[in-house]
Write a protein that holds these residues in place. Structure first.
Motif, PDB file in Angstrom:
ATOM      1  N   ARG A   1     -22.906  -4.944 -15.185  1.00 46.35           N
ATOM      2  CA  ARG A   1     -24.524  -4.500 -15.007  1.00 46.35           C
ATOM      3  C   ARG A   1     -24.286  -4.237 -13.259  1.00 46.35           C
ATOM      4  O   ARG A   1     -24.331  -5.310 -12.695  1.00 46.35           O
ATOM      5  CB  ARG A   1     -25.207  -5.734 -15.226  1.00 46.35           C
ATOM      6  CG  ARG A   1     -26.903  -5.437 -15.050  1.00 46.35           C
ATOM      7  CD  ARG A   1     -27.600  -6.422 -15.558  1.00 46.35           C
ATOM      8  NE  ARG A   1     -28.977  -6.297 -15.066  1.00 46.35           N
ATOM      9  CZ  ARG A   1     -29.877  -7.002 -14.525  1.00 46.35           C
ATOM     10  NH1 ARG A   1     -29.437  -8.086 -14.441  1.00 46.35           N
ATOM     11  NH2 ARG A   1     -30.811  -6.672 -14.318  1.00 46.35           N
ATOM     12  N   LEU A   2     -24.620  -3.069 -13.066  1.00 49.44           N
ATOM     13  CA  LEU A   2     -24.785  -2.730 -11.673  1.00 49.44           C
ATOM     14  C   LEU A   2     -26.201  -2.364 -10.941  1.00 49.44           C
ATOM     15  O   LEU A   2     -26.518  -2.193 -10.038  1.00 49.44           O
ATOM     16  CB  LEU A   2     -24.040  -1.357 -11.533  1.00 49.44           C
ATOM     17  CG  LEU A   2     -22.562  -1.394 -11.911  1.00 49.44           C
ATOM     18  CD1 LEU A   2     -21.987  -0.122 -11.616  1.00 49.44           C
ATOM     19  CD2 LEU A   2     -21.826  -2.224 -11.076  1.00 49.44           C
ATOM     20  N   GLN A   3     -27.311  -2.352 -12.090  1.00 44.42           N
ATOM     21  CA  GLN A   3     -28.637  -2.531 -11.508  1.00 44.42           C
ATOM     22  C   GLN A   3     -29.122  -3.334 -10.254  1.00 44.42           C
ATOM     23  O   GLN A   3     -28.713  -4.617 -10.629  1.00 44.42           O
ATOM     24  CB  GLN A   3     -29.667  -2.565 -12.939  1.00 44.42           C
ATOM     25  CG  GLN A   3     -31.121  -2.369 -12.548  1.00 44.42           C
ATOM     26  CD  GLN A   3     -32.062  -2.281 -13.714  1.00 44.42           C
ATOM     27  OE1 GLN A   3     -31.557  -2.638 -14.736  1.00 44.42           O
ATOM     28  NE2 GLN A   3     -33.206  -1.990 -13.495  1.00 44.42           N
ATOM     29  N   GLY A   4     -29.354  -3.123  -9.217  1.00 49.65           N
ATOM     30  CA  GLY A   4     -29.818  -3.725  -8.063  1.00 49.65           C
ATOM     31  C   GLY A   4     -28.792  -4.150  -7.246  1.00 49.65           C
ATOM     32  O   GLY A   4     -28.733  -4.928  -6.189  1.00 49.65           O
ATOM     33  N   LEU A   5     -27.382  -3.693  -7.527  1.00 52.37           N
ATOM     34  CA  LEU A   5     -26.248  -3.669  -6.769  1.00 52.37           C
ATOM     35  C   LEU A   5     -26.732  -3.331  -5.327  1.00 52.37           C
ATOM     36  O   LEU A   5     -27.241  -2.174  -5.317  1.00 52.37           O
ATOM     37  CB  LEU A   5     -24.908  -3.173  -7.116  1.00 52.37           C
ATOM     38  CG  LEU A   5     -23.899  -3.344  -6.200  1.00 52.37           C
ATOM     39  CD1 LEU A   5     -22.963  -4.934  -6.425  1.00 52.37           C
ATOM     40  CD2 LEU A   5     -22.842  -2.237  -6.980  1.00 52.37           C
TER      41      LEU A   5
ATOM     42  N   PRO B   1     -26.146   5.996 -14.771  1.00 53.89           N
ATOM     43  CA  PRO B   1     -27.524   5.966 -14.213  1.00 53.89           C
ATOM     44  C   PRO B   1     -27.708   4.834 -12.998  1.00 53.89           C
ATOM     45  O   PRO B   1     -28.515   5.126 -11.937  1.00 53.89           O
ATOM     46  CB  PRO B   1     -28.409   5.583 -15.433  1.00 53.89           C
ATOM     47  CG  PRO B   1     -27.679   5.822 -16.534  1.00 53.89           C
ATOM     48  CD  PRO B   1     -26.197   5.851 -15.994  1.00 53.89           C
ATOM     49  N   ASP B   2     -27.189   3.868 -13.171  1.00 53.97           N
ATOM     50  CA  ASP B   2     -27.131   2.796 -12.206  1.00 53.97           C
ATOM     51  C   ASP B   2     -26.688   3.215 -10.796  1.00 53.97           C
ATOM     52  O   ASP B   2     -27.100   3.123  -9.726  1.00 53.97           O
ATOM     53  CB  ASP B   2     -26.556   1.389 -12.279  1.00 53.97           C
ATOM     54  CG  ASP B   2     -27.357   0.806 -13.576  1.00 53.97           C
ATOM     55  OD1 ASP B   2     -28.531   0.815 -13.683  1.00 53.97           O
ATOM     56  OD2 ASP B   2     -26.709  -0.097 -14.159  1.00 53.97           O
ATOM     57  N   LEU B   3     -25.487   4.003 -10.991  1.00 53.08           N
ATOM     58  CA  LEU B   3     -24.797   4.402  -9.778  1.00 53.08           C
ATOM     59  C   LEU B   3     -25.747   5.615  -8.975  1.00 53.08           C
ATOM     60  O   LEU B   3     -25.738   5.864  -7.933  1.00 53.08           O
ATOM     61  CB  LEU B   3     -23.404   5.125 -10.077  1.00 53.08           C
ATOM     62  CG  LEU B   3     -22.354   4.051 -10.244  1.00 53.08           C
ATOM     63  CD1 LEU B   3     -21.199   4.668 -10.655  1.00 53.08           C
ATOM     64  CD2 LEU B   3     -22.285   3.054  -9.075  1.00 53.08           C
ATOM     65  N   THR B   4     -26.375   6.489 -10.060  1.00 48.74           N
ATOM     66  CA  THR B   4     -27.224   7.594  -9.415  1.00 48.74           C
ATOM     67  C   THR B   4     -28.432   6.893  -8.694  1.00 48.74           C
ATOM     68  O   THR B   4     -28.832   7.230  -7.793  1.00 48.74           O
ATOM     69  CB  THR B   4     -27.979   8.168 -10.691  1.00 48.74           C
ATOM     70  OG1 THR B   4     -26.743   8.816 -11.225  1.00 48.74           O
ATOM     71  CG2 THR B   4     -28.956   9.208 -10.137  1.00 48.74           C
ATOM     72  N   ARG B   5     -29.147   5.607  -9.111  1.00 47.66           N
ATOM     73  CA  ARG B   5     -30.238   4.939  -8.523  1.00 47.66           C
ATOM     74  C   ARG B   5     -29.865   4.538  -7.119  1.00 47.66           C
ATOM     75  O   ARG B   5     -30.430   4.668  -6.058  1.00 47.66           O
ATOM     76  CB  ARG B   5     -30.835   3.677  -9.307  1.00 47.66           C
ATOM     77  CG  ARG B   5     -31.519   4.401 -10.444  1.00 47.66           C
ATOM     78  CD  ARG B   5     -32.139   3.117 -11.189  1.00 47.66           C
ATOM     79  NE  ARG B   5     -32.688   3.492 -12.515  1.00 47.66           N
ATOM     80  CZ  ARG B   5     -31.893   3.198 -13.517  1.00 47.66           C
ATOM     81  NH1 ARG B   5     -30.665   2.713 -13.395  1.00 47.66           N
ATOM     82  NH2 ARG B   5     -32.190   3.554 -14.675  1.00 47.66           N
ATOM     83  N   LEU B   6     -28.479   3.920  -7.215  1.00 41.74           N
ATOM     84  CA  LEU B   6     -27.714   3.548  -5.931  1.00 41.74           C
ATOM     85  C   LEU B   6     -27.815   4.269  -4.730  1.00 41.74           C
ATOM     86  O   LEU B   6     -28.007   4.324  -3.741  1.00 41.74           O
ATOM     87  CB  LEU B   6     -26.398   2.603  -6.326  1.00 41.74           C
ATOM     88  CG  LEU B   6     -25.811   2.082  -4.803  1.00 41.74           C
ATOM     89  CD1 LEU B   6     -26.585   1.041  -4.530  1.00 41.74           C
ATOM     90  CD2 LEU B   6     -24.414   1.609  -5.705  1.00 41.74           C
ATOM     91  N   THR B   7     -27.066   5.707  -5.376  1.00 44.87           N
ATOM     92  CA  THR B   7     -27.020   6.980  -4.479  1.00 44.87           C
ATOM     93  C   THR B   7     -28.159   7.532  -3.884  1.00 44.87           C
ATOM     94  O   THR B   7     -28.394   7.800  -2.898  1.00 44.87           O
ATOM     95  CB  THR B   7     -26.145   8.183  -5.266  1.00 44.87           C
ATOM     96  OG1 THR B   7     -25.066   7.575  -5.613  1.00 44.87           O
ATOM     97  CG2 THR B   7     -26.112   9.200  -4.662  1.00 44.87           C
TER      98      THR B   7
END
Length: 130
Positions: free
Chosen positions: A91-95, A113-119
């Motif tokens: 789980r990468l959400q909030g990393l 999707p989590d990596l997109t949010r991080l980017t």
């Protein structure tokens, strides 16, 4: 806070009574709010189905480790080299990390999707629906 060593990794932990803790190599119960600082080069290290949330890893070099199906929400990575690290299923959400720390990692398609949010956050992009 106190420092403990696991292999060649120093971990700063909250003040806990050592008598109330069990020694284990199974981290399935999770490590929370720990600071991993200056981790040494490790090979063939795998964490599976563990919780590493709300911690901070600083100046670490952990190439080719596996963090498979782990909860990494809220984990902060600062100046870490994770080249070749396997993050699939985690789980990468909030990393919280500069994108450069993720150079060379392996992720699953479901993590995009989590990596997109991080980017988007790292690049301070504005996303609109109109």
């Amino acid at each position: 806070m106190r420092t403990t060593t696991v292999g060649d990794v120093k971990v700063l932990l909250p003040d806990l009574e050592p008598d109330g803790l069990d020694t284990t190599t199974n981290l399935g119960g999770g490590i929370t709010e720990a600071l991993v600082n200056g981790a040494a080069r490790r090979r063939s290290v795998a964490f599976s189905e563990c919780t590493l949330t709300n911690g901070a890893w600083s100046s670490c070099r952990l190439p080719r480790i596996a963090l498979r199906s782990c909860d990494l929400a809220g984990l902060e990575l600062d100046s870490c080299q994770l080249d070749g690290t396997d993050l699939r299923g985690s789980r990468l959400q909030g990393l919280k990390t500069p994108l450069d720390n993720l150079r060379g990692v392996t992720v699953g398609e479901d993590q995009l999707p989590d990596l997109t949010r991080l980017t988007v956050a790292a690049l301070d992009l504005t996303v609109r629906n109109d």
